[in-house]
Design a protein around this motif. Structure first.
Motif, PDB file in Angstrom:
ATOM      1  N   ASN A 176       0.849  -1.200   0.000  1.00 28.60           N
ATOM      2  CA  ASN A 176       0.000   0.000   0.000  1.00 28.60           C
ATOM      3  C   ASN A 176       0.875   1.237   0.000  1.00 28.60           C
ATOM      4  O   ASN A 176       1.663   1.455   0.923  1.00 28.60           O
ATOM      5  N   GLN A 177       0.736   2.061  -1.011  1.00 27.81           N
ATOM      6  CA  GLN A 177       1.591   3.230  -1.142  1.00 27.81           C
ATOM      7  C   GLN A 177       1.396   4.207   0.006  1.00 27.81           C
ATOM      8  O   GLN A 177       2.341   4.797   0.512  1.00 27.81           O
ATOM      9  N   ARG A 178       0.155   4.344   0.462  1.00 30.57           N
ATOM     10  CA  ARG A 178      -0.129   5.296   1.539  1.00 30.57           C
ATOM     11  C   ARG A 178       0.640   4.901   2.811  1.00 30.57           C
ATOM     12  O   ARG A 178       1.208   5.747   3.489  1.00 30.57           O
ATOM     13  N   HIS A 179       0.675   3.596   3.118  1.00 31.09           N
ATOM     14  CA  HIS A 179       1.352   3.144   4.329  1.00 31.09           C
ATOM     15  C   HIS A 179       2.861   3.320   4.225  1.00 31.09           C
ATOM     16  O   HIS A 179       3.553   3.411   5.232  1.00 31.09           O
ATOM     17  N   ALA A 180       3.390   3.349   2.998  1.00 26.48           N
ATOM     18  CA  ALA A 180       4.828   3.476   2.813  1.00 26.48           C
ATOM     19  C   ALA A 180       5.285   4.920   2.967  1.00 26.48           C
ATOM     20  O   ALA A 180       6.474   5.186   3.125  1.00 26.48           O
ATOM     21  N   MET A 181       4.352   5.853   2.906  1.00 32.97           N
ATOM     22  CA  MET A 181       4.689   7.264   2.998  1.00 32.97           C
ATOM     23  C   MET A 181       4.795   7.688   4.466  1.00 32.97           C
ATOM     24  O   MET A 181       4.540   6.909   5.375  1.00 32.97           O
ATOM     25  N   ALA A 182       5.201   8.941   4.661  1.00 28.62           N
ATOM     26  CA  ALA A 182       5.260   9.477   6.024  1.00 28.62           C
ATOM     27  C   ALA A 182       3.875   9.416   6.647  1.00 28.62           C
ATOM     28  O   ALA A 182       2.867   9.533   5.940  1.00 28.62           O
ATOM     29  N   PRO A 183       3.797   9.222   7.970  1.00 25.92           N
ATOM     30  CA  PRO A 183       2.481   9.093   8.594  1.00 25.92           C
ATOM     31  C   PRO A 183       1.654  10.368   8.450  1.00 25.92           C
ATOM     32  O   PRO A 183       2.191  11.476   8.434  1.00 25.92           O
ATOM     33  N   ILE A 184       0.354  10.170   8.307  1.00 25.29           N
ATOM     34  CA  ILE A 184      -0.562  11.298   8.281  1.00 25.29           C
ATOM     35  C   ILE A 184      -0.579  11.955   9.661  1.00 25.29           C
ATOM     36  O   ILE A 184      -0.254  11.319  10.674  1.00 25.29           O
ATOM     37  N   LYS A 185      -0.943  13.214   9.713  1.00 18.44           N
ATOM     38  CA  LYS A 185      -0.951  13.963  10.975  1.00 18.44           C
ATOM     39  C   LYS A 185      -2.375  14.385  11.302  1.00 18.44           C
ATOM     40  O   LYS A 185      -2.986  15.154  10.559  1.00 18.44           O
ATOM     41  N   LEU A 186      -2.892  13.880  12.408  1.00 20.32           N
ATOM     42  CA  LEU A 186      -4.211  14.273  12.892  1.00 20.32           C
ATOM     43  C   LEU A 186      -4.043  15.431  13.860  1.00 20.32           C
ATOM     44  O   LEU A 186      -3.323  15.312  14.861  1.00 20.32           O
ATOM     45  N   ILE A 187      -4.690  16.540  13.570  1.00 20.89           N
ATOM     46  CA  ILE A 187      -4.525  17.766  14.356  1.00 20.89           C
ATOM     47  C   ILE A 187      -5.809  18.049  15.128  1.00 20.89           C
ATOM     48  O   ILE A 187      -6.885  18.199  14.544  1.00 20.89           O
ATOM     49  N   TYR A 188      -5.685  18.118  16.454  1.00 22.84           N
ATOM     50  CA  TYR A 188      -6.840  18.400  17.307  1.00 22.84           C
ATOM     51  C   TYR A 188      -6.334  18.842  18.675  1.00 22.84           C
ATOM     52  O   TYR A 188      -5.130  18.910  18.933  1.00 22.84           O
ATOM     53  N   PHE A 189      -7.264  19.140  19.570  1.00 24.42           N
ATOM     54  CA  PHE A 189      -6.908  19.510  20.933  1.00 24.42           C
ATOM     55  C   PHE A 189      -6.582  18.258  21.755  1.00 24.42           C
ATOM     56  O   PHE A 189      -6.831  17.127  21.322  1.00 24.42           O
ATOM     57  N   ASP A 190      -6.085  18.460  22.955  1.00 28.68           N
ATOM     58  CA  ASP A 190      -5.736  17.349  23.846  1.00 28.68           C
ATOM     59  C   ASP A 190      -6.969  16.900  24.635  1.00 28.68           C
ATOM     60  O   ASP A 190      -6.982  16.883  25.870  1.00 28.68           O
ATOM     61  N   ILE A 191      -8.014  16.583  23.899  1.00 37.35           N
ATOM     62  CA  ILE A 191      -9.264  16.058  24.474  1.00 37.35           C
ATOM     63  C   ILE A 191      -9.783  14.996  23.505  1.00 37.35           C
ATOM     64  O   ILE A 191      -9.359  14.953  22.347  1.00 37.35           O
ATOM     65  N   PRO A 192     -10.711  14.141  23.941  1.00 38.58           N
ATOM     66  CA  PRO A 192     -11.298  13.170  23.003  1.00 38.58           C
ATOM     67  C   PRO A 192     -12.091  13.864  21.901  1.00 38.58           C
ATOM     68  O   PRO A 192     -11.743  13.770  20.718  1.00 38.58           O
ATOM     69  N   GLY A 193     -13.166  14.570  22.271  1.00 40.72           N
ATOM     70  CA  GLY A 193     -13.926  15.387  21.331  1.00 40.72           C
ATOM     71  C   GLY A 193     -14.231  14.710  20.003  1.00 40.72           C
ATOM     72  O   GLY A 193     -14.556  13.523  19.941  1.00 40.72           O
ATOM     73  N   LYS A 194     -14.098  15.477  18.938  1.00 39.67           N
ATOM     74  CA  LYS A 194     -14.447  14.999  17.596  1.00 39.67           C
ATOM     75  C   LYS A 194     -13.320  14.190  16.941  1.00 39.67           C
ATOM     76  O   LYS A 194     -13.492  13.689  15.831  1.00 39.67           O
ATOM     77  N   ALA A 195     -12.181  14.077  17.619  1.00 40.68           N
ATOM     78  CA  ALA A 195     -11.058  13.335  17.035  1.00 40.68           C
ATOM     79  C   ALA A 195     -10.946  11.916  17.573  1.00 40.68           C
ATOM     80  O   ALA A 195     -10.238  11.099  16.980  1.00 40.68           O
ATOM     81  N   GLU A 196     -11.624  11.611  18.657  1.00 37.20           N
ATOM     82  CA  GLU A 196     -11.403  10.303  19.287  1.00 37.20           C
ATOM     83  C   GLU A 196     -11.796   9.145  18.372  1.00 37.20           C
ATOM     84  O   GLU A 196     -11.116   8.115  18.332  1.00 37.20           O
ATOM     85  N   ALA A 197     -12.890   9.322  17.625  1.00 35.97           N
ATOM     86  CA  ALA A 197     -13.302   8.271  16.682  1.00 35.97           C
ATOM     87  C   ALA A 197     -12.189   7.975  15.691  1.00 35.97           C
ATOM     88  O   ALA A 197     -11.923   6.812  15.357  1.00 35.97           O
ATOM     89  N   ILE A 198     -11.523   9.029  15.215  1.00 39.52           N
ATOM     90  CA  ILE A 198     -10.452   8.878  14.223  1.00 39.52           C
ATOM     91  C   ILE A 198      -9.250   8.189  14.852  1.00 39.52           C
ATOM     92  O   ILE A 198      -8.638   7.292  14.256  1.00 39.52           O
ATOM     93  N   ARG A 199      -8.897   8.595  16.074  1.00 43.16           N
ATOM     94  CA  ARG A 199      -7.772   7.964  16.761  1.00 43.16           C
ATOM     95  C   ARG A 199      -8.007   6.468  16.964  1.00 43.16           C
ATOM     96  O   ARG A 199      -7.110   5.651  16.735  1.00 43.16           O
ATOM     97  N   LEU A 200      -9.214   6.115  17.397  1.00 44.96           N
ATOM     98  CA  LEU A 200      -9.521   4.704  17.651  1.00 44.96           C
ATOM     99  C   LEU A 200      -9.550   3.915  16.346  1.00 44.96           C
ATOM    100  O   LEU A 200      -9.056   2.784  16.278  1.00 44.96           O
ATOM    101  N   CYS A 201     -10.134   4.508  15.311  1.00 45.80           N
ATOM    102  CA  CYS A 201     -10.199   3.848  14.010  1.00 45.80           C
ATOM    103  C   CYS A 201      -8.794   3.581  13.472  1.00 45.80           C
ATOM    104  O   CYS A 201      -8.503   2.481  12.967  1.00 45.80           O
ATOM    105  N   ALA A 202      -7.924   4.562  13.566  1.00 51.10           N
ATOM    106  CA  ALA A 202      -6.549   4.392  13.096  1.00 51.10           C
ATOM    107  C   ALA A 202      -5.830   3.306  13.900  1.00 51.10           C
ATOM    108  O   ALA A 202      -5.071   2.510  13.339  1.00 51.10           O
ATOM    109  N   SER A 203      -6.094   3.260  15.193  1.00 46.50           N
ATOM    110  CA  SER A 203      -5.459   2.246  16.039  1.00 46.50           C
ATOM    111  C   SER A 203      -5.909   0.843  15.662  1.00 46.50           C
ATOM    112  O   SER A 203      -5.084  -0.065  15.491  1.00 46.50           O
TER     113      SER A 203
END
Length: 223
Positions: free
Chosen positions: A1-28
């Motif tokens: 997968n070319q995407r996985h071979a590239m530099a990691p994507i950067k998720l930008i958000y505050f230091d809270i779960p909020g609207k980013a937690e779904a993305i963090r868990l999905c990526a994990s």
């Protein structure tokens, strides 16, 4: 997968779960390599001034080559696709997308009552807000929870869309439901989910996934 071979994507958000937690868990769970960039309000203001954010808000996803994705549901679908957690079949994908859209309906009243000025309701009084929360707690939210309960009762896998693995629908709802009854929202009962056993089972199922357990061991949520 070319995407996985590239530099990691950067998720930008505050230091809270909020609207980013779904993305963090999905990526994990999808084993998508990403950098979890947690910024201050001051940094957000700087990024907005620089025009770095398409809609002047976070979460945002820096995918490299000067490309920035915005809107949490779009980012979530992209990350789910990278992790093999978003189906290629159009009907299956649309079913998941519809449940993700239901999350927006589910929480819209609560969001407006929390951030009234952002939506043009800056004149909302505390008394009116309390009345809104009462209606949400007693009528609106239980109605939406019953929709989820039905989806789950019809699921053979315990996931909202009946998928073999968790989908964007599960990732978006579980952190939000936990937050809903966490005590962070005045007027919303902490036992609101008690009449919805399938919904509570969904939360337990997600939180028991080894990748999710590992994520929270390394990234405990702020107290």
């Amino acid at each position: 997968n070319q995407r996985h071979a590239m530099a990691p994507i950067k998720l930008i958000y505050f230091d809270i779960p909020g609207k980013a937690e779904a993305i963090r868990l999905c990526a994990s769970v999808g084993k998508v390599d990403f950098e979890d960039v947690r910024i201050s309000r001051e940094t957000l203001a700087e990024m907005k001034e620089q025009g770095a954010l398409p809609y002047g808000q976070v979460p945002a996803l820096d995918v490299g080559d000067g490309r920035m994705l915005a809107q949490s549901s779009a980012i979530l679908r992209y990350v789910a696709a990278l992790g093999g957690l978003h189906p290629s079949d159009p009907i299956e994908a649309a079913r998941i997308d519809s449940i993700v859209a239901e999350e927006e309906d589910f929480f819209s009243g609560l969001t407006i009552s929390r951030y009234a000025a952002r939506f043009g309701y800056g004149h909302m009084t505390d008394e009116f807000r309390a009345e809104v929360r009462k209606n949400l707690n007693n009528e609106i939210l239980p109605k939406h929870l019953s929709f989820l309960e039905t989806l789950l009762s019809n699921s053979t896998t315990g996931w909202l869309a009946g998928t073999e693995k968790p989908s964007a629908a599960d990732f978006v709802f579980v952190p939000r439901l936990k937050w809903l009854v966490s005590g962070a929202n005045d007027g919303i009962d902490s036992n609101l989910l008690d009449g919805f056993p399938n919904v509570k089972a969904l939360i337990a199922k997600m939180m028991a996934l080894p990748e999710v357990v590992s994520w929270y061991e390394k990234n405990p949520p702020p107290q």
